[in-house]
Design an enzyme around this catalytic site. Structure first.
Site, PDB file in Angstrom:
ATOM      1  N   ASN A 248      38.963 -38.770   9.273  1.00 51.96           N
ATOM      2  CA  ASN A 248      40.186 -38.057   9.957  1.00 51.96           C
ATOM      3  C   ASN A 248      39.846 -36.843  10.875  1.00 51.96           C
ATOM      4  OD1 ASN A 248      43.014 -37.459   9.311  1.00 51.96           O
ATOM      5  ND2 ASN A 248      42.382 -35.459   8.944  1.00 51.96           N
ATOM      6  N   GLU A 249      40.366 -36.717  11.796  1.00 56.35           N
ATOM      7  CA  GLU A 249      40.129 -35.682  12.932  1.00 56.35           C
ATOM      8  C   GLU A 249      38.640 -35.262  12.978  1.00 56.35           C
ATOM      9  OE1 GLU A 249      42.692 -32.215  12.144  1.00 56.35           O
ATOM     10  OE2 GLU A 249      44.286 -33.324  13.280  1.00 56.35           O
TER      11      GLU A 249
ATOM     12  N   CYS B  70      20.985 -28.110  11.790  1.00 52.03           N
ATOM     13  CA  CYS B  70      20.130 -28.284  10.725  1.00 52.03           C
ATOM     14  C   CYS B  70      18.983 -29.046  11.241  1.00 52.03           C
ATOM     15  CB  CYS B  70      20.601 -28.746   9.595  1.00 52.03           C
ATOM     16  SG  CYS B  70      20.979 -30.478   9.566  1.00 52.03           S
TER      17      CYS B  70
ATOM     18  N   HIS C 201      52.357 -25.847   3.940  1.00 53.25           N
ATOM     19  CA  HIS C 201      52.544 -26.688   5.465  1.00 53.25           C
ATOM     20  C   HIS C 201      54.072 -27.643   5.102  1.00 53.25           C
ATOM     21  CE1 HIS C 201      51.689 -29.538   8.573  1.00 53.25           C
ATOM     22  NE2 HIS C 201      50.648 -28.890   8.779  1.00 53.25           N
TER      23      HIS C 201
ATOM     24  N   ARG D  12      36.860 -28.551   3.310  1.00 53.62           N
ATOM     25  CA  ARG D  12      36.638 -29.908   3.394  1.00 53.62           C
ATOM     26  C   ARG D  12      35.731 -30.251   4.532  1.00 53.62           C
ATOM     27  NH1 ARG D  12      42.539 -31.597   6.391  1.00 53.62           N
ATOM     28  NH2 ARG D  12      42.451 -29.853   7.906  1.00 53.62           N
TER      29      ARG D  12
ATOM     30  N   CYS E  27      26.940 -32.903   7.398  1.00 50.21           N
ATOM     31  CA  CYS E  27      26.191 -32.966   8.797  1.00 50.21           C
ATOM     32  C   CYS E  27      26.340 -34.305   9.359  1.00 50.21           C
ATOM     33  CB  CYS E  27      24.654 -32.485   8.416  1.00 50.21           C
ATOM     34  SG  CYS E  27      23.647 -33.177   9.940  1.00 50.21           S
TER      35      CYS E  27
ATOM     36  N   GLU F  86      50.213 -37.412  13.460  1.00 51.13           N
ATOM     37  CA  GLU F  86      50.494 -36.104  12.589  1.00 51.13           C
ATOM     38  C   GLU F  86      51.223 -35.241  13.554  1.00 51.13           C
ATOM     39  OE1 GLU F  86      47.595 -34.043  10.649  1.00 51.13           O
ATOM     40  OE2 GLU F  86      46.383 -35.696  10.115  1.00 51.13           O
TER      41      GLU F  86
HETATM   42  C1  GAL Z   1      45.392 -31.920  10.613  1.00 55.37           C
HETATM   43  C2  GAL Z   1      44.624 -32.580   9.359  1.00 55.37           C
HETATM   44  C3  GAL Z   1      45.709 -32.619   8.203  1.00 55.37           C
HETATM   45  C4  GAL Z   1      45.938 -31.456   8.020  1.00 55.37           C
HETATM   46  C5  GAL Z   1      47.109 -30.852   9.275  1.00 55.37           C
HETATM   47  C6  GAL Z   1      47.775 -29.796   8.849  1.00 55.37           C
HETATM   48  O1  GAL Z   1      44.340 -31.062  11.252  1.00 55.37           O
HETATM   49  O2  GAL Z   1      44.367 -33.839  10.034  1.00 55.37           O
HETATM   50  O3  GAL Z   1      44.848 -33.167   7.389  1.00 55.37           O
HETATM   51  O4  GAL Z   1      45.169 -30.654   7.457  1.00 55.37           O
HETATM   52  O5  GAL Z   1      46.019 -30.686  10.198  1.00 55.37           O
HETATM   53  O6  GAL Z   1      48.544 -29.059  10.083  1.00 55.37           O
END
Ligand code: GAL
Length: 667
Positions: free
Chosen positions: A149-150, A160, A357, A111, A115, A306
Site C-alpha cells: 500500500n502506497e 541502515c 478520517h 505503520r 527497511c 482512494e
Molecule cells: C492513504 C493510505 C490509507 C489512509 C489514507 C488516509 O495514504 O493509503 O491507508 O491512511 O491515506 O487519508
C-alpha cells in the site's frame, strides 16, 4: 477494460473488517449493496491478524469475509497485506527497522516500519503473499491484487547498514568498477575518492553538502529498492494467479518513486488523491495528477483507489467537502480517464490514528446522513456509465516529466533553492487546464509524433538521445516550449559543457551566459515586442541570441533590453524558450497563442471554472462538463447529445447549477 472480472466502473473502498466484530460484517455487505459497491480493497493492514505469530497463519476469518462478499456480488481487490508488518517482526529482527539519514531508528507502533532492503522483511512478506495467493487463487470474488500500500509514503529510503550494503551492490551493478564510480561521482572534488567498495555509504547526514551524484544515485537506488519488493510480490502473484491483474496505489507526483519505471511493471495504474477542500484551486492539482496517472498507463484507464467522502484527519484543519463536491470530484477523475472511484475507507474507524478520517459509512450510521446519501447516489450514477469503461482521453499537448531530472534539479547547492519542479510544471499546466486543453505527461524519451505542442519545464538533467528527440519533434512541425535551467547536466549530474543549455542550443537558437536568481519578493519586468508589459520573478537568464528572436525582453538590471522569452523557427516547427518565471497571465497568453497556432483547441467553449473533457471509445464519445464554481453557468452544445446519466436528449443551451455536472454521449 482494466479488469475483465469486473466490467463496470469500480466503486467501493478500503474494507477493514478485522477492526470490527464479526456481527458487523453482514450489515456491511447489505449496505455495500445499497450503495452500489462492486469492489472493496481488503486486507491492506491485516498482516498481524493473518499471521499472529511468525509462521502461524489464520485465514479462516478472511475466508468468511471473502465468501460473504461473493454472496453479495462484491468483488475484491485483495491486498498482499505487507504494508505494515506485525510487531513480532521487529522483535525478532530489529535490523528490519528503517533508519533515517540522521541515524534515528523508526520503531513499530505506527505503520510501514520496514527497511526496503531488509532480508527478514522480504522473506516474511514473500511467504505471506504466497500463502494468500495460493489460498484465494480460485476464489470467485478475487478480481484484482493490491500490492502492499502506497509504497514509500512514510519510509521512502533507509540509511541502515543493510541498505548501505544493498546500495553498494546496486552501484556495483551500475558502474562495474570503482574507477567508473569515482569518475561518475566526481570524487576528485573534496578528497572524496573511494579506494574500496566498503567505504561507500548512503548519503547519511554529513558536515555539509553531500556529493550530488551520490545523492542522485541513492534516490535511484531507493526507488529501485522498493520496486524490487513490489516485483517480488508480483512475481509470486503472476506465478500463482496469472490471470488476475496487479496494481499498487500511487500518490500522484510522489517524488521518491520513479513512477514511469513502476507503472511499466503493473497491470493497472491506481492512485490515491486527497485534494484539499479548503483550496479553491485544489481541483487543478487533482486534474494534473489524474492526467499523470492516465499517462503512466500509456493512456489506459486507471483507478482512483482512494479519496475521502467528507474530510481527512491529517491536515492542520481538515475541511469538509461541501455538498456535491464529492460527486463532482469523483466525476472529475472519471472525466480524466478513471474507470474506478474508490474511497478510504468503507466504515469510519472507532479506534486508531484514523478515527477522525471520513468514510462511506460515517460514525453516526446511515440514517439521515448527508454523506451516505451522496455515497448511494454516486453509486447509482456510476452504474449508468458502463459504456464509458475503457474509453480513452486523446490529447494533443504533452508535458515532459522526468523523475531523475526532478531529483537532480532539487539537489542542494544550486543557483536557487526556490526552483521547484512541481511548482514550475503547475504553472505550465494550469493555463491549459483553465482552457480545457487536454494534456498528457510524457517521459523525455517518449515518442512525440502524436502531439502538436510539447512543453518542457525545467528539464535540468538530460540523458543521451533526448535532445535529438525534441529536435525531431520540432523539425517535423511541432511547437516546443522549454523553460529556464534546462539542459544543464547529464545523467551523472555533470555539467554539459559548451555553453548553457548545451544540448538544446541548436534547437532553441540561443546561448545562456549567466543565471540571475531572485530573492523572494524581487522581480523584473517583461516588455513584449508590441510594448506590452508584464512581471516576472524567481530567475532570469542572460541570453545571447543565435538565430532565435526575442518576443519579450527584460525591463531592468544590467540585462535590460536583452531577451527573456524567445522564438526560434526550427525545421517546420518552432521552439520557444522562457528564460524566467513570467506572470501567470503572460504565460497563459503565450501558451494559448502557441496552442492556437498549433491547431489545438478545447472540446467545447465553456465559461471559466467549467472543466470539459472528452473520452472516446471506438465510435462512442463522451463529453464531460463539470462546474467547479458555486454559480449557475450556461453551456451551449454544438450538437444534440444524450445525457449519459438520465438518457434525456440535450441540445442547445444547458444550465449547470453550482458543482453540477453533465456527461453527454455525443452523436
Ligand atoms: C492513504 C493510505 C490509507 C489512509 C489514507 C488516509 O495514504 O493509503 O491507508 O491512511 O491515506 O487519508
Amino acid at each position: 477494460m482494466i479488469a475483465p472480472r469486473l466490467p463496470h466502473i469500480f466503486y467501493g473502498g478500503d474494507y477493514n473488517p478485522e477492526q470490527w466484530p464479526e456481527e458487523t460484517w453482514p450489515e456491511d455487505a447489505r449496505l455495500m449493496n445499497e450503495a452500489g459497491v462492486n469492489l472493496v480493497s481488503l486486507g491492506i493492514f491485516s498482516w498481524a491478524r493473518l499471521e499472529p505469530r511468525p509462521g502461524v497463519y489464520d485465514f479462516a476469518w478472511l475466508d468468511r469475509v471473502m465468501d460473504l462478499l461473493h454472496e453479495h456480488g462484491i468483488k475484491v481487490d485483495l491486498a498482499t497485506a505487507t504494508a505494515s508488518p506485525p510487531p513480532w517482526l521487529a522483535t525478532l529482527h530489529p535490523e528490519s527497522l528503517p533508519v533515517t539519514a540522521d541515524g534515528v531508528t523508526l520503531w513499530p507502533g505506527a505503520r510501514q516500519q520496514y527497511c526496503p532492503s531488509s532480508a527478514a522483511y522480504r522473506d516474511a512478506a514473500g511467504a505471506l503473499v504466497r500463502r494468500l495467493a495460493e489460498r484465494y487463487r480460485d476464489h470467485p470474488a478475487l478480481a484484482l491484487w493490491h500490492g502492499n500500500n502506497e509504497y514509500g509514503c512514510h519510509v521512502a529510503a533507509c540509511y541502515c547498514d543493510a541498505s548501505a550494503a544493498a546500495f553498494r551492490a546496486w552501484l556495483h551493478e551500475r558502474y562495474g568498477t570503482l574507477d567508473r564510480l569515482n569518475d561518475a561521482w566526481g570524487t576528485a572534488f573534496w578528497s572524496q575518492r573511494y579506494d574500496r567498495w566498503e567505504e561507500i555509504t548512503p548519503p547519511r547526514t554529513a558536515p555539509t553538502f553531500s556529493n550530488p551524484t551520490q545523492q542522485l544515485d541513492f534516490q535511484r537506488f531507493s526507488s529501485d529498492a522498493l520496486l524490487a519488493l513490489f516485483e517480488m510480490e508480483r512475481a509470486i502473484l503472476a506465478e500463482v494467479t496469472p490471470d488476475v491483474p496487479v496494481t499498487t496505489n500511487f500518490m500522484g507526483f510522489f517524488k521518491p518513486l520513479d513512477y514511469w519505471a513502476w507503472a511499466a511493471r503493473e497491470d493497472i495504474v491506481s492512485h490515491d488523491a486527497y485534494p484539499d477542500p479548503a483550496d479553491p484551486r485544489a481541483h487543478v492539482g487533482a486534474a494534473m495528477s489524474y492526467d499523470l496517472m492516465r499517462s503512466l498507463g500509456g493512456g489506459r484507464p486507471w483507478v482512483l483507489m482512494e479519496q475521502v467522502t467528507s474530510q481527512v484527519n491529517w491536515r492542520a484543519q481538515n475541511a469538509l467537502k461541501r455538498p456535491g463536491q464529492m460527486r463532482l470530484w469523483s466525476m472529475q477523475a472519471v472525466a480524466r480517464g478513471a474507470d474506478g472511484v474508490m474511497f478510504f475507507q468503507w466504515r469510519a474507524a472507532r479506534a486508531g490514528a484514523e478515527k477522525f478520517h471520513g468514510a462511506m459509512v460515517p460514525h453516526g450510521g446511515t440514517d439521515n446522513s448527508r454523506v451516505w446519501h451522496e455515497v448511494t447516489a454516486l453509486g447509482a450514477e456510476l452504474r449508468r456509465l458502463d459504456a464509458v469503461v475503457g474509453a480513452r482521453t486523446p490529447a494533443a499537448v504533452a508535458i515532459v516529466f522526468d523523475w531523475e531530472s526532478w531529483w537532480a534539479l532539487e539537489l542542494d547547492a544550486h543557483p536557487s533553492r526556490d526552483v521547484r519542479l512541481l511548482e514550475q510544471v503547475g504553472r505550465y499546466y494550469a493555463p491549459l487546464f483553465d482552457r480545457n486543453i487536454a494534456v498528457d505527461f510524457v517521459a523525455p524519451d517518449a515518442d512525440l509524433a502524436r502531439y502538436r505542442v510539447v512543453l518542457v519545464p525545467n528539464l535540468y538533467l538530460v540523458r543521451p538521445g533526448v535532445a535529438e528527440s525534441l529536435e525531431r519533434f520540432t523539425a517535423a512541425g511541432g511547437r516546443l516550449v522549454m523553460s529556464f535551467f534546462s539542459g544543464i547536466a547529464d545523467a551523472e549530474d555533470h555539467i554539459l559543457l559548451g555553453g548553457y543549455p548545451a544540448p538544446f542550443r541548436a534547437l532553441l537558437g540561443l546561448r545562456v551566459e549567466e543565471f540571475d536568481p531572485y530573492a523572494p519578493g524581487q522581480s523584473n519586468g517583461l516588455i513584449a515586442a508590441d510594448g506590452g508589459r508584464d512581471m516576472c520573478d524567481l530567475w532570469s537568464d542572460v541570453i545571447h541570441l543565435e538565430g532565435a528572436e526575442a518576443i519579450a525582453t527584460f525591463a531592468h538590471d544590467f540585462y535590460a533590453g536583452r531577451p527573456a522569452i524567445t522564438r526560434h523557427a526550427y525545421g517546420a516547427g518552432i521552439a520557444y524558450y522562457v528564460g524566467t518565471r513570467p506572470a501567470e497571465e503572460y504565460l497563459a497568453r503565450l501558451l494559448e497563442g502557441i496552442c492556437r497556432d498549433g491547431g489545438v483547441s478545447a472540446p467545447l467553449d465553456a465559461p471559466p471554472g467549467v472543466e470539459v473533457t472528452r473520452r472516446v471509445a471506438g465510435e462512442a464519445s463522451f463529453l464531460f462538463a463539470l462546474n467547479h464554481t458555486v454559480n449557475t453557468v450556461d453551456l451551449s452544445l454544438p450538437r444534440p447529445s444524450a445525457d449519459a446519466l438520465t438518457g434525456q436528449r440535450r441540445e442547445g443551451a444547458v444550465q449547470l447549477g453550482p458543482r453540477e455536472i453533465v456527461i453527454l454521449r455525443e452523436s
